[in-house]
Design a protein around this motif. Sequence first.
Motif, PDB file in Angstrom:
ATOM      1  N   SER A 157       0.860  -1.185   0.000  1.00 36.36           N
ATOM      2  CA  SER A 157       0.000   0.000   0.000  1.00 36.36           C
ATOM      3  C   SER A 157       0.895   1.234   0.000  1.00 36.36           C
TER       4      SER A 157
ATOM      5  N   PRO B 130      -1.452   8.463   0.323  1.00 35.51           N
ATOM      6  CA  PRO B 130      -2.059   9.253  -0.755  1.00 35.51           C
ATOM      7  C   PRO B 130      -1.121  10.277  -1.379  1.00 35.51           C
ATOM      8  N   LYS B 131      -0.173  10.786  -0.585  1.00 31.07           N
ATOM      9  CA  LYS B 131       0.837  11.708  -1.103  1.00 31.07           C
ATOM     10  C   LYS B 131       2.216  11.219  -0.670  1.00 31.07           C
TER      11      LYS B 131
ATOM     12  N   ARG C  66      -0.401  10.516  -5.187  1.00 33.27           N
ATOM     13  CA  ARG C  66      -0.183   9.200  -5.755  1.00 33.27           C
ATOM     14  C   ARG C  66      -1.402   8.748  -6.560  1.00 33.27           C
TER      15      ARG C  66
ATOM     16  N   GLU D  87       0.745  -1.650  -5.756  1.00 36.06           N
ATOM     17  CA  GLU D  87       0.598  -0.674  -4.658  1.00 36.06           C
ATOM     18  C   GLU D  87      -0.813  -0.102  -4.718  1.00 36.06           C
TER      19      GLU D  87
ATOM     20  N   ASN E 221      -3.530   2.698  -3.109  1.00 36.74           N
ATOM     21  CA  ASN E 221      -3.560   3.969  -2.398  1.00 36.74           C
ATOM     22  C   ASN E 221      -4.364   3.816  -1.104  1.00 36.74           C
TER      23      ASN E 221
END
Length: 269
Positions: A136, A139-140, A152, A225, A227
């Motif tokens: 995972s 988000p940034k 991301r 990956e 998010n």
Amino acid sequence: MSGRYPFLFSIPHGGVSVPPEVRGLVNLPRKEIVFNSDPSTCRLYDFGDKAEALVDFDISRIFVDTNRAPYEYPPRTQDGVVKVITQDGTPIYRKGRVPDRELIGALLRNYYYPYHERLTEALDTHPIEVAFDCHSMLPKAPPVRMDAGRPRPLFCLSNRGDRHGRPRRQGAFVTCPPEWLSALARSFETEFEGEGPVAMNDPFRGGFISTAHYRRTRIPWIQIEINRGLYETEEYLDPETHHVDEAQIAELRERIFSAITGFWDEVSG
């Protein structure tokens, strides 16, 4: 025929445990240890009843990162197989208590190498046709990365290639055919249509696990990956325990597997 898909799922960062060898040296509260791991990935990618093999890891990645080369440790690097700082730059260990070479060697022997031995055994004893290394991402991009603050994608799929899944230069290798990576990206785009972009090899190109085990066996590997913004939201996340609502995890798990099997139906047909 086993009736299972010929897949291996590697989940190297889902653990949140502290190795007993470093207890008493750690500078972080449990909440920070969990956040700096890949919490929920052991549940998101729990396809052990549908795939030929699944290998996961109990120890938090901040203490032993099985997706790094075994020679990447302090003082050579701060973000290697044994880390010195978290994603936001916080020291992991108390002042003067960073593991020395002897302790790092013990961590590698006790946890790192056994994980890779389990992957090797799965690849050598099961009819694996494609392996997935499952992660995972925040988000940034976090402060310690060169692209700090950059948003991301919804998913990043990696084979060590360029943004089209092709080798980055003449003579370079990729861990799965470019056509396979593109097919998987299309399948994720269909399953998660309108929810966000699916990228290839950006911001991640794939780590040590997929590279090392592909080189040994030539069995294709793909790093996935997801998010964390898909499930670590106020609606689903307990801020104290960092535990995500099981119904949301179950829904995402089903959709992820649907995307993967949709890809496989295309490339194996």
